[in-house]
Write a protein that holds these residues in place. Structure first.
Motif, short mmCIF file in Angstrom:
data_model
loop_
_atom_site.label_atom_id
_atom_site.label_comp_id
_atom_site.label_asym_id
_atom_site.label_seq_id
_atom_site.Cartn_x
_atom_site.Cartn_y
_atom_site.Cartn_z
N SER A 1 36.19 7.57 60.71
CA SER A 1 36.73 8.73 59.99
C SER A 1 37.72 9.44 60.91
CB SER A 1 35.58 9.68 59.62
OG SER A 1 36.06 10.80 58.93
N SER A 2 38.24 10.57 60.46
CA SER A 2 39.06 11.40 61.34
C SER A 2 38.69 12.84 61.01
CB SER A 2 40.55 11.17 61.07
OG SER A 2 40.90 11.70 59.81
N LEU A 3 39.04 13.76 61.87
CA LEU A 3 38.73 15.16 61.60
C LEU A 3 39.44 15.63 60.33
CD1 LEU A 3 38.80 16.36 65.27
CD2 LEU A 3 36.81 16.49 63.78
N GLN A 4 40.62 15.08 60.10
CA GLN A 4 41.36 15.46 58.89
C GLN A 4 40.59 15.04 57.63
OE1 GLN A 4 45.30 13.69 58.30
NE2 GLN A 4 46.01 15.76 57.91
N LYS A 5 40.03 13.84 57.68
CA LYS A 5 39.23 13.38 56.52
C LYS A 5 37.99 14.25 56.37
CE LYS A 5 40.67 8.58 56.36
NZ LYS A 5 40.44 7.31 57.06
N GLY B 1 38.92 17.37 54.68
CA GLY B 1 39.05 17.15 53.23
C GLY B 1 37.68 17.09 52.56
N ALA B 2 36.67 16.63 53.32
CA ALA B 2 35.32 16.50 52.76
C ALA B 2 34.51 17.79 52.93
CB ALA B 2 34.60 15.33 53.42
N GLY B 3 35.13 18.83 53.48
CA GLY B 3 34.47 20.12 53.51
C GLY B 3 34.13 20.68 54.89
N ALA B 4 34.34 19.91 55.95
CA ALA B 4 34.06 20.44 57.30
C ALA B 4 35.05 21.57 57.61
CB ALA B 4 34.17 19.34 58.34
N ASP B 5 34.58 22.54 58.39
CA ASP B 5 35.44 23.68 58.74
C ASP B 5 36.20 23.36 60.02
OD1 ASP B 5 36.63 26.09 59.11
OD2 ASP B 5 34.84 27.30 58.73
N ILE B 6 37.42 22.91 59.87
CA ILE B 6 38.22 22.51 61.02
C ILE B 6 39.51 23.30 61.02
CG2 ILE B 6 39.50 20.57 62.03
CD1 ILE B 6 37.15 18.84 60.75
N ARG B 7 39.78 23.96 62.13
CA ARG B 7 40.95 24.85 62.16
C ARG B 7 41.90 24.47 63.29
NH1 ARG B 7 37.99 30.58 60.86
NH2 ARG B 7 36.49 29.70 59.38
N HIS C 1 43.57 8.71 49.00
CA HIS C 1 42.63 8.96 47.90
C HIS C 1 42.37 10.43 47.64
CE1 HIS C 1 42.04 4.74 47.47
NE2 HIS C 1 41.69 4.61 48.74
N VAL C 2 42.69 11.24 48.61
CA VAL C 2 42.53 12.69 48.40
C VAL C 2 43.83 13.38 48.81
CG1 VAL C 2 40.02 12.78 48.76
CG2 VAL C 2 41.54 13.01 50.71
N ILE C 3 43.99 14.59 48.30
CA ILE C 3 45.18 15.37 48.65
C ILE C 3 45.00 15.94 50.05
CG2 ILE C 3 46.35 17.56 48.09
CD1 ILE C 3 47.15 15.33 46.22
N SER C 4 46.03 15.80 50.86
CA SER C 4 46.00 16.41 52.19
C SER C 4 47.10 17.48 52.23
CB SER C 4 46.24 15.36 53.27
OG SER C 4 47.59 14.96 53.25
N LEU C 5 47.07 18.28 53.27
CA LEU C 5 48.10 19.33 53.38
C LEU C 5 49.50 18.74 53.42
CD1 LEU C 5 46.37 21.79 55.86
CD2 LEU C 5 46.92 22.22 53.47
N ALA C 6 49.60 17.50 53.91
CA ALA C 6 50.91 16.86 53.99
C ALA C 6 51.53 16.69 52.59
CB ALA C 6 50.79 15.51 54.69
N HIS C 7 50.69 16.56 51.55
CA HIS C 7 51.23 16.44 50.19
C HIS C 7 51.93 17.72 49.74
CE1 HIS C 7 48.23 13.06 49.80
NE2 HIS C 7 49.35 12.50 49.38
#
Lengths: 379, 335
Positions: free
Chosen positions: A114-118, A121-127, B3-9
């Motif tokens: 995985s990546s922190l970005q993913k 997207g799945a709900g983790a609080d990453i800033r 598969h999901v929207i990212s901020l880059a979109h």
């Protein structure tokens, strides 16, 4: 125009830029380089990712004699961070009531699965933070959560992270911690030379790192390996001047540490920043992507500050890391291969969907090649 | 596509364009939408109008040089103007997070009123929704706009020819830099203000006096690099930009250098790129410079026959390279 440096002193930000991009000056130095260059192949390594960008953004490599090769080294903080570290950060991010605070590039680096970005997207609080102090402020504002800052980078960023830990310690902000993967530059350069993988005749030494450490950290390279080292600035004229200085050393059979970037780098560096860094951190072995474990090349948080060490607070065990099959970031980090040697480069690995860390960071060799080398035009 | 929207979109760059082409255009495609201009040219009872919409999400809501209200009105006014329309009516849809201070909302509304007055548009319809705390970030504003298309003009990439000149009406990257600076505390003592403002007056002035204008667009998200790529993409010409001609404030350059940002990719909210026939270029520059707020207008490049479809930058030191659209989000460098 003025700005302030980390010690709050006013410094000049831009007075030099036009001067250091002056096409006439560039031409004059190129003529000198041509004059100094003999036909024998010479390989110089630019250690810092910022230098890699300057070289390819301005097409400096194309202005040089054909047998003068510039090789990119392990100087991009994101790129040298091991996959295991990303996996650890992800494991922490998945825990309840955790906020991960990180420099921007890190969140896109692929871990084993995985990546922190993913995760975000799945709900983790990453800033994304611009400064480690931002993470301390996030911790202050969210006392019910654990805030973990991903501390990566070299001597350039380590003092600012140290300042954040010190501030959290002083103000008893106990929900703040750092997952440290900081690294120090000289040992990596030594490991690279000792591996014998690449044959180098000179080092273009990192400017920002040297501004903190001073120039003596390279003395052993000049003395023990008889390789010229020149600390360089980041503008085209800086880099060409540095290359010329190295050539002149080679031609007079000298191996010295010289400082082209004297407008920012002092021989003694920034003692205050170093003092702070060593107050919080101690030397430790560290894993470098591509170079393996290098003794004494990392920075761990000292026992006095263990309450702020995420490795201790979370004791995260993750399975052994897996790299993406086919990715040759490891060899690129060592200067043994170039991005176009990689089967994934541009075919499935690009800045939108990076497979390896060298394509993630804007300073990564693959990202730089993708953006600039592939877009070169002949003059 | 991922598969999901990212901020880059939502960055306005490559991923946004992919999303628009591969999803929205795929299902919504029609003659008015297909050119993917800033607004749609449609006919109502034989009258030509331009219709546009824009949603505004920005953090912080108040920043040096503007706020989300000023941005919402300016953005829509500017989209209408660059399509060759005189802005007339605007809608205002607000999505507000529970707990949002009324005092801040009033500040935003006052700012919208003032901007609308300056732009000579009326806010004639609106909608308000309140969502639970956490379901929005303070306030989001959508504005749609309608403008009268000016008689007898034609704008579009199909009109661009090699030899045409590229002009910008002032410094680039001010808005993006101001937002980056306002979001984070940087140890720099200088100020950067957003350029956010309606620019319809200068656009209409040019359209009424010159007939060699090929196309105009406001280079917002993704910066001038992205807009120039929108002009050149898939076309039989390229665009050559000269680094030394780009008007960039020292402060913006000073913020970008250490962070590793490129001003070519920073958002602008009070700027437009103009491509015009070479014989009218000087004239256009003269007109622009005589109007307040455009004194730093500059010619930054020209349309070239080769390489087709590409934007090329000639650097300070004389080398050339292709400039792509923004890819991913802009993130600061670490070291």
């Amino acid at each position: 125009m003025t700005g302030k440096n980390s010690s709050g002193k006013e410094i000049s930000v831009l007075k030099y830029i036009d001067e250091y991009r002056n096409p006439e000056l560039v031409k004059a130095i190129i003529t000198e380089i041509d004059r100094e260059f003999s036909t024998e192949t010479i390989q110089l390594m630019e250690v810092c990712g910022g230098h890699t960008i300057t070289i390819y953004r301005y097409g400096i490599h194309k202005l040089l004699p054909t047998n003068l090769h510039l090789i990119s080294g392990p100087g991009c903080p994101v790129c040298v961070t091991g996959v295991q570290y990303i996996d650890q950060a992800i494991a922490i991010a998945r825990q309840e009531n955790v906020i991960i605070a990180s420099f921007g590039d890190m969140i896109r680096v692929p871990g084993s699965s995985s990546s922190l970005q993913k995760e975000k997207g799945a709900g983790a609080d990453i800033r994304v933070c611009y400064s480690p102090m931002d993470a301390v402020r996030i911790a202050e504002k969210n006392p019910e959560k654990e805030v973990v800052f991903l501390g990566i980078g070299f001597e350039t960023t380590a003092p600012t992270v140290a300042a954040a830990v010190e501030s959290a310690f002083e103000h008893k902000i106990e929900n703040f911690s750092v997952l440290s993967a900081h690294k120090t530059m000289p040992q990596a350069m030594k490991a690279l030379l000792d591996s014998g993988d690449v044959d180098l005749q000179g080092f273009i030494c990192p400017g920002h790192v040297s501004a903190i450490t001073g120039t003596h950290i390279y003395d052993f390279i000049a003395r023990d390996y008889h390789i010229p080292c020149v600390v360089s600035g980041f503008e085209p004229v800086d880099m060409l001047q540095t290359i010329l200085m190295i050539l002149r050393q080679i031609n007079s059979n000298r191996a010295d540490v010289e400082n082209q970037y004297s407008r920012s780098v002092r021989e003694s560096g920034n003692p205050k920043a170093l003092e702070l860094m060593w107050e919080i951190f101690e030397e430790a072995d560290a894993e470098w992507r591509g170079l393996g474990i290098i003794p004494g090349s990392g920075l761990n948080i000292r026992e006095k500050y263990h309450d702020f060490d995420a490795k201790i607070k979370f004791s995260v065990d993750v399975p052994p890391a897996r790299e993406c099959a086919g990715c040759i970031c490891r060899d690129i980090m060592r200067g043994v291969k170039v991005p176009t040697d990689c089967k994934l480069f541009k075919i499935v690995c690009n800045p939108q969907d990076p497979k390896g860390s060298c394509m993630v960071s804007s300073e990564g060799t693959c990202a730089t090649w993708f953006k600039y080398v592939e877009n070169e035009l002949n003059p | 596509m991922n598969h999901v929207i990212s901020l880059a979109h939502g960055s306005g760059g490559l991923q946004s364009h992919t999303l628009i082409r591969e999803l929205f255009l795929e299902y919504f495609g029609n003659a008015a939408l297909n050119p993917l201009s800033d607004g749609a040219l449609v006919k109502v009872n034989s009258e030509k109008i331009v219709f546009t919409t824009d949603s505004h999400v920005i953090k912080p809501l108040f920043y040096p040089g503007g706020d989300i209200g000023k941005l919402a009105v300016s953005g829509t006014v500017n989209d209408l103007a660059v399509c060759g329309a005189i802005p007339r009516w605007i809608s205002c849809g607000m999505i507000i997070e529970e707990g949002f201070p009324i005092a801040d909302l009033e500040k935003i509304v006052i700012s919208m009123k003032q901007t609308a007055e300056y732009a000579d548009v009326q806010i004639v319809t609106g909608d308000t929704k309140v969502v639970e705390k956490g379901a929005a970030d303070g306030i989001f504003i959508n504005t749609a706009g309608i403008g009268d298309r000016i008689e007898g003009i034609e704008l579009g990439v199909q009109r661009i020819l090699p030899g045409d000149i590229v002009i910008i009406n002032g410094f680039i990257g001010d808005h993006g830099a101001a937002i980056i600076k306002a979001r984070e505390e940087f140890p720099v003592s200088f100020q950067i203000s957003s350029d956010c403002r309606p620019i319809h007056k200068e656009i209409i002035a040019l359209l009424s006096k010159l007939d060699g204008i090929r196309i105009m667009r406001d280079p917002t998200r993704g910066g001038i690099a992205t807009t120039l790529n929108e002009f050149a993409g898939d076309q039989p010409f390229g665009i050559l930009i000269h680094e030394k001609l780009l008007p960039i404030r020292t402060e913006v350059q000073g913020l970008c250098e250490p962070l590793g940002f490129d001003p070519l990719y920073l958002a602008n909210e009070g700027k437009f790129l103009l491509i015009i026939s070479s014989k009218e270029a000087d004239n256009a520059l003269e007109i622009l410079k005589s109007l307040p707020g455009n004194q730093n207008a500059a010619t930054i490049g020209e349309v070239v026959p080769e390489p087709p479809g590409k934007v090329i930058l000639k650097t300070h030191i004389g080398s050339s390279r292709i400039i792509d659209m923004l890819s991913g989000e802009m993130l600061p460098r670490i070291c």
